[in-house]
Design a protein around this motif. Structure first.
Motif, short mmCIF file in Angstrom:
data_model
loop_
_atom_site.label_atom_id
_atom_site.label_comp_id
_atom_site.label_asym_id
_atom_site.label_seq_id
_atom_site.Cartn_x
_atom_site.Cartn_y
_atom_site.Cartn_z
N VAL A 35 -10.69 10.58 23.84
CA VAL A 35 -10.98 9.31 23.38
C VAL A 35 -11.56 9.52 22.06
CG1 VAL A 35 -12.77 7.53 23.48
CG2 VAL A 35 -11.39 8.08 25.33
N VAL A 36 -12.37 10.75 21.91
CA VAL A 36 -12.97 10.99 20.39
C VAL A 36 -11.71 11.57 19.66
CG1 VAL A 36 -14.49 12.74 19.53
CG2 VAL A 36 -14.87 11.84 21.77
N VAL A 37 -11.00 12.12 20.21
CA VAL A 37 -9.64 12.46 19.30
C VAL A 37 -8.75 11.17 18.85
CG1 VAL A 37 -7.32 13.65 19.10
CG2 VAL A 37 -9.39 14.82 20.20
N PHE A 38 -8.79 10.34 19.57
CA PHE A 38 -8.15 9.06 19.18
C PHE A 38 -8.79 8.23 18.30
CE2 PHE A 38 -7.77 4.47 19.96
CZ PHE A 38 -6.34 4.36 19.87
N LEU A 39 -10.00 8.19 18.35
CA LEU A 39 -10.82 7.40 17.27
C LEU A 39 -10.82 8.44 16.18
CD1 LEU A 39 -13.77 6.63 19.45
CD2 LEU A 39 -12.03 5.21 18.59
N VAL A 40 -10.96 9.76 16.03
CA VAL A 40 -11.03 10.35 14.69
C VAL A 40 -9.77 10.37 14.19
CG1 VAL A 40 -11.10 12.57 13.87
CG2 VAL A 40 -12.70 12.26 15.37
N VAL A 41 -8.41 10.59 14.86
CA VAL A 41 -7.08 10.44 14.17
C VAL A 41 -6.79 8.91 13.48
CG1 VAL A 41 -4.55 10.30 14.86
CG2 VAL A 41 -6.10 12.11 15.77
N GLY A 42 -7.46 7.88 14.44
CA GLY A 42 -7.29 6.53 13.89
C GLY A 42 -8.06 6.41 12.60
N ALA A 43 -9.36 7.03 12.49
CA ALA A 43 -9.86 6.90 11.09
C ALA A 43 -9.14 7.66 10.27
CB ALA A 43 -11.34 7.58 11.46
N VAL A 44 -8.73 8.78 10.45
CA VAL A 44 -8.05 9.63 9.42
C VAL A 44 -6.80 8.84 8.86
CG1 VAL A 44 -6.69 11.72 9.09
CG2 VAL A 44 -9.03 11.83 10.08
N LEU A 45 -6.13 8.20 9.78
CA LEU A 45 -4.82 7.44 9.38
C LEU A 45 -5.23 6.06 8.76
CD1 LEU A 45 -2.34 8.10 12.49
CD2 LEU A 45 -2.28 8.69 9.97
N LEU A 46 -6.41 5.82 8.97
CA LEU A 46 -6.95 4.63 8.18
C LEU A 46 -6.80 4.88 6.57
CD1 LEU A 46 -8.04 1.72 8.47
CD2 LEU A 46 -10.14 2.38 8.46
N VAL A 47 -6.94 5.88 6.04
CA VAL A 47 -7.08 6.35 4.77
C VAL A 47 -5.55 5.98 4.10
CG1 VAL A 47 -7.23 8.06 2.99
CG2 VAL A 47 -8.85 8.22 4.96
N PRO A 48 -4.57 6.45 4.65
CA PRO A 48 -3.08 6.00 4.06
C PRO A 48 -2.93 4.61 4.31
CG PRO A 48 -2.77 7.35 5.95
CD PRO A 48 -4.34 7.38 5.72
N PHE A 49 -3.46 3.98 5.51
CA PHE A 49 -2.92 2.43 5.84
C PHE A 49 -4.00 1.31 4.95
CE2 PHE A 49 -0.47 4.46 9.26
CZ PHE A 49 0.42 3.42 9.41
N TRP A 50 -5.05 1.96 4.44
CA TRP A 50 -5.96 1.07 3.99
C TRP A 50 -5.19 0.11 2.64
CZ3 TRP A 50 -10.03 -1.00 5.90
CH2 TRP A 50 -10.83 -2.20 4.96
N PRO A 51 -4.61 0.95 1.74
CA PRO A 51 -3.79 0.30 0.74
C PRO A 51 -2.54 -0.57 1.56
CG PRO A 51 -3.98 2.40 0.28
CD PRO A 51 -4.47 2.19 1.62
N VAL A 52 -2.06 -0.23 2.48
CA VAL A 52 -0.96 -1.10 3.02
C VAL A 52 -1.78 -2.46 3.59
CG1 VAL A 52 0.61 -1.46 4.92
CG2 VAL A 52 0.24 0.98 3.80
N TYR A 53 -2.75 -2.20 4.26
CA TYR A 53 -3.09 -3.50 4.72
C TYR A 53 -3.83 -4.48 3.68
CZ TYR A 53 -3.92 -1.15 9.43
OH TYR A 53 -3.75 -0.32 10.45
N ALA A 54 -4.32 -3.82 2.61
CA ALA A 54 -4.77 -4.66 1.34
C ALA A 54 -3.78 -5.38 0.87
CB ALA A 54 -5.52 -3.85 0.38
N ARG A 55 -2.53 -4.67 0.80
CA ARG A 55 -1.50 -5.46 0.07
C ARG A 55 -0.67 -6.34 0.98
NH1 ARG A 55 4.08 -4.14 0.16
NH2 ARG A 55 3.68 -2.49 1.60
#
Length: 87
Positions: free
Chosen positions: A43-63
């Motif tokens: 569960v901790v790894v899932f949260l960390v991986v999700g947060a790390v993948l949020l970095v490249p996905f943030w511009p996608v969400y904003a666009r």
């Protein structure tokens, strides 16, 4: 029943991006679990991986997020939704 405008139009691109984000997070978590991560830390790894993948996905969400009334729309018309699939 009558069709209800729930205000969800314009969010299809965001929904697809969230789906891809979650699938990639799950795939990376399962891969790490198979390789090295103990079961009690998945569960901790899932949260960390999700947060790390949020970095490249943030511009996608904003666009892909549609513009609404009162915000500066890309097309210059206040109150209109922009098409996320147009360049």
């Amino acid at each position: 029943m009558y069709p209800v405008d729930a205000g969800m139009h314009g969010y299809l691109g965001v929904q697809a991006a969230v789906f891809v984000h979650v699938v990639l997070t799950l795939a990376a978590t399962v891969g790490l679990w198979w390789l090295v991560v103990p079961t009690n830390l998945t569960v901790v790894v899932f949260l960390v991986v999700g947060a790390v993948l949020l970095v490249p996905f943030w511009p996608v969400y904003a666009r892909l997020h549609p513009e609404h009334e009162g915000e500066d729309a890309d097309d210059g018309e206040s109150g209109t939704l922009r098409d996320p699939f147009e360049s």
